[in-house]
Motif scaffolding. Structure first.
Motif, PDB file in Angstrom:
ATOM      1  N   ASP A 135       0.809  -1.216   0.000  1.00 56.30           N
ATOM      2  CA  ASP A 135       0.000   0.000   0.000  1.00 56.30           C
ATOM      3  C   ASP A 135       0.844   1.268   0.000  1.00 56.30           C
ATOM      4  N   PHE A 136       2.080   1.154   0.471  1.00 51.85           N
ATOM      5  CA  PHE A 136       2.914   2.353   0.530  1.00 51.85           C
ATOM      6  C   PHE A 136       4.381   1.978   0.559  1.00 51.85           C
ATOM      7  N   GLN A 137       5.215   2.970   0.237  1.00 53.22           N
ATOM      8  CA  GLN A 137       6.661   2.908   0.439  1.00 53.22           C
ATOM      9  C   GLN A 137       7.036   4.085   1.328  1.00 53.22           C
ATOM     10  N   LEU A 138       7.905   3.849   2.267  1.00 52.51           N
ATOM     11  CA  LEU A 138       8.253   4.882   3.243  1.00 52.51           C
ATOM     12  C   LEU A 138       9.770   4.992   3.343  1.00 52.51           C
ATOM     13  N   ALA A 139      10.268   6.202   3.216  1.00 47.70           N
ATOM     14  CA  ALA A 139      11.697   6.474   3.359  1.00 47.70           C
ATOM     15  C   ALA A 139      11.922   7.170   4.693  1.00 47.70           C
ATOM     16  N   GLY A 140      12.647   6.525   5.591  1.00 41.38           N
ATOM     17  CA  GLY A 140      12.901   7.094   6.908  1.00 41.38           C
ATOM     18  C   GLY A 140      13.391   6.022   7.860  1.00 41.38           C
ATOM     19  N   GLU A 141      13.808   6.462   9.038  1.00 38.23           N
ATOM     20  CA  GLU A 141      14.256   5.516  10.059  1.00 38.23           C
ATOM     21  C   GLU A 141      13.033   4.895  10.733  1.00 38.23           C
ATOM     22  N   LEU A 142      13.030   3.588  10.877  1.00 29.64           N
ATOM     23  CA  LEU A 142      11.860   2.883  11.388  1.00 29.64           C
ATOM     24  C   LEU A 142      11.565   3.263  12.834  1.00 29.64           C
ATOM     25  N   GLU A 143      12.585   3.572  13.600  1.00 30.31           N
ATOM     26  CA  GLU A 143      12.358   3.972  14.983  1.00 30.31           C
ATOM     27  C   GLU A 143      11.578   5.284  15.044  1.00 30.31           C
ATOM     28  N   TRP A 176      11.209   1.507   3.183  1.00 28.03           N
ATOM     29  CA  TRP A 176      10.426   0.397   3.723  1.00 28.03           C
ATOM     30  C   TRP A 176       9.191   0.181   2.867  1.00 28.03           C
ATOM     31  N   LEU A 177       8.804  -1.076   2.704  1.00 22.89           N
ATOM     32  CA  LEU A 177       7.575  -1.439   2.006  1.00 22.89           C
ATOM     33  C   LEU A 177       6.516  -1.756   3.053  1.00 22.89           C
TER      34      LEU A 177
END
Length: 677
Positions: free
Chosen positions: A516-524, A604-605
């Motif tokens: 549904d989305f792709q996210l660029a960033g630190e997971l914390e 992140w996917l």
């Protein structure tokens, strides 16, 4: 291709369920029809029908009655043929070549009368013959239907239910670990094929060994030189002549396969691309649920535990006073190991090992060759002490174990197909050669079950010790590594997002497998952002939590959210948010292996879905996605990701990226949480 064969098949069944119902009728009809049913693998075909039915209870009931009707129709025609052509039936092929089938049906009918029709429906080898025999013996039609009808109604679900449960497990596996579905399919069908092939070979050679034996006796008498050497093997009246003949055929086939592999292997040095593709296919099956099982199987079949098992059995045989058996056992295992070592070193001088995976250049694979010798020769020893009806079982068990061990090596990338084929050809050929000598010289012993229990208890104990010592190192060494790549941020925002995977798996329903989305960033930072807006982190389920799947009623507070696999790895983070109306929204994140440059930010996917607890076929409770709720769940995530840059693509995929505002806010939350602790 993108949707996968299983998904396309499920769509076809959901669109045209009548085709599946018709197949259930046709397969049961052909499987029950006289003579034709002998050649139709009805158990396999109806298993496949049940697997495609999966969790659809209404479709299962329809297939049940269709299969029962097909079975009754086949039985009815068989009965009529027997009644009409009773004098000609024994002379029709293949019954004329296999009179024992008619004899077995006649014995059953003579012993149980009309009840034999009911009983025969559940005895596979003579199922297509019993209705034929009942007609030949003049049974009344009404009496035949009285027994055949309930038998067909009870028989159909027995063949459909195993496939249905397997299909349900495939659908569940496809949702949580898509590759697990394929692994389960390969294991079930592969093991079944190995057992079927072993049984067919055994029964085929056993039926024809008498004719072969007479031909070999004539040849040995006529040949002036070679006949004198081999004539003692074919002395008539010997108890072991059939077994020796079968082992001789195994020896011939194994040597042919081994010669072919060894001749072709040197040419593989310039064609390692084929092995690379095959190894890549094996890697594509990897998933974190199946990995532990295959790591354990690979460790159980390594050279070290097999060598220890061979030594322990040698001492046990000597302690029991079975000197001849001990010497033959030692010759088989030690000789097999020595041959594998010498052949492997010789091939190492000819075949250049591939740099990308040196294990693929091991021809033959020494550990698997020794496992073949140890398990195969013990099957030969055990079969000698069993009566004729039970001799196939040690071979079937050895075939199943070797199939699992060989697939485990292939699955983990520890051996090539060429290496495994050379190993099993060498091992079986050597086992057959030493087995011929053993079957001629050694004496039969009573109580073979005790010896079997001792051998397999030793095998399990030694394997357990080796697994305990080597499990973690091998599991870590065989982990699948995601391919790393760097993408410029502007390119990612424009078209680069298309270059990343768009689906969680190629198995299961396409709309549920899509990201549904792709996210660029630190997971914390993402986790802190969502927690600030009421989302909570979902812990990884333990064994006790998984047991709650068997609860009588689905409980949202106790039902665990199982991990889903992408590229052989479970999700890195699961979070959920419960609205004031009680709606449960779930978001999952997986590492893509890609990073944005120049800031080296991971991408992140993810999936965000609205779910509810439900009870499904088979008595299991699970979370199911609410159809047509993806947009609502995505809006709930949008509200929580305030301050993060967001863009929607033409395909409906959302792109999130951390901005300076969101990063600063997240940093403040982290510091605040740290100070409060």
């Amino acid at each position: 291709m993108e949707d996968g064969i299983f998904a396309n098949l499920m769509v076809m069944v959901q669109t045209h369920p009548g085709w599946l119902i018709g197949m259930a009728f046709a397969f049961a009809f052909l499987e029950s029809l006289a003579i034709i049913g002998i050649f139709v693998p009805g158990i396999v075909l109806l298993f496949i029908v049940g697997a495609v039915v999966g969790m659809d209870g209404a479709l299962f009931v329809a297939c049940w009655f269709a299969a029962a009707a097909g079975a009754l129709g086949g039985d009815g025609i068989s009965y009529w043929l027997g009644y009409r052509y009773s004098d000609r039936i024994p002379y029709i092929w293949p019954l004329s070549k296999r009179p024992e089938m008619l004899a077995a049906g006649q014995t059953l009918f003579a012993r149980h009368g009309g009840k034999g029709v009911f009983i025969g429906r559940f005895i596979g080898p003579i199922r297509p013959v019993v209705p034929l025999v009942s007609g030949m013996m003049g049974m009344r039609g009404t009496s035949f239907l009285l027994y055949a009808t309930p038998a067909s109604l009870l028989w159909a679900p027995l063949y459909l239910l195993p496939g249905m449960l397997f299909g349900a497990s495939l659908e569940l596996a496809a949702e949580f670990a898509g590759r697990l579905a394929v692994v389960l399919l390969i294991l079930v069908l592969g093991t079944w094929f190995l057992l079927w092939l072993t049984r067919v070979f055994y029964e085929y050679t056993a039926r024809r060994s008498g004719w072969w034996l007479r031909s070999l006796i004539r040849w040995s008498r006529d040949h002036p030189f070679l006949g004198r050497l081999v004539a003692p093997l074919f002395e008539p009246g010997g108890r072991e002549v059939i077994s020796v003949t079968m082992l001789g055929l195994v020896l011939l086939a194994s040597l042919t396969l081994l010669l072919a592999v060894l001749v072709l292997a040197p040419f593989a040095a310039g064609a390692w691309d084929a092995e690379r593709h095959i190894a890549g296919w094996a890697t594509s099956l990897r998933n974190h649920i199946a990995d532990p099982l295959f790591v354990a199987l690979a460790l159980a079949g390594q050279m070290k535990p097999m060598a220890i098992l061979a030594g322990a059995m040698t001492l046990l045989l000597l302690a029991l006073g079975r000197t001849k058996a001990a010497w033959h056992w030692l010759a088989a295992t030690a000789g097999g190991w020595l041959l594998a070592e010498l052949l492997n070193r010789s091939m190492g001088l000819i075949v250049v090992q591939p740099a990308f995976m040196p294990a693929l250049g091991e021809v033959p694979h020494r550990g698997f060759a020794l496992a073949t010798v140890v398990l195969g020769f013990f099957a030969v020893m055990l079969a000698k002490d069993l009566n004729a009806r039970r001799r196939k079982w040690p071979y079937l068990l050895a075939a199943a174990l070797l199939g699992l061990i060989g697939f485990a090596h292939f699955y983990l990338g520890l051996a090539s197909v060429t290496g495994l084929l050379a190993a099993i050809a060498l091992g079986l050929g050597w086992v057959a050669l030493v087995g011929i000598a053993y079957r001629q010289r050694a004496l039969s012993r009573r109580r073979p079950v005790g010896m079997a229990l001792a051998f397999y208890a030793l095998a399990i104990g030694i394997a357990a010790v080796n697994i305990r010592a080597g499990y973690e190192p091998l599991l870590e060494a065989s982990q699948v590594v995601l391919p790393e790549r760097e993408i410029a941020r502007q390119h990612w925002e424009e078209q680069g997002w298309r270059e990343l995977p768009q689906r969680l798996s190629r198995f299961g329903r396409a709309e549920r497998a899509r990201f549904d989305f792709q996210l660029a960033g630190e997971l914390e930072l993402v986790e802190q952002q969502l927690m600030a807006h009421g989302w909570e982190t979902v812990d990884r389920p333990d064994a006790r939590a998984v047991l709650s799947l068997l609860l009588e009623r689905p409980d949202p507070d106790r039902l665990p959210h199982l991990n889903k696999d992408f590229a052989g790895h479970p999700d890195n983070l699961i979070m959920r948010w419960v609205s004031s109306e009680g709606e449960i929204n779930l978001v999952r994140f997986w590492a893509s292996g890609a990073r944005l440059e120049p800031d080296d930010v991971p991408i992140w996917l993810g999936q965000v879905r609205r779910v509810r607890p439900a009870r499904v076929t088979g008595g299991l409770s699970r979370w199911v996605e609410i159809d047509f709720s993806r947009a609502a769940a995505a809006r709930a995530l949008d509200r929580a990701m305030v301050g993060w840059w967001r863009q929607s693509t033409v395909d409906g995929l959302r792109l999130y990226a951390g901005s300076s505002e969101s990063s600063g806010a997240a940093d403040s939350m982290i510091r605040a949480n740290a100070s409060s602790r």
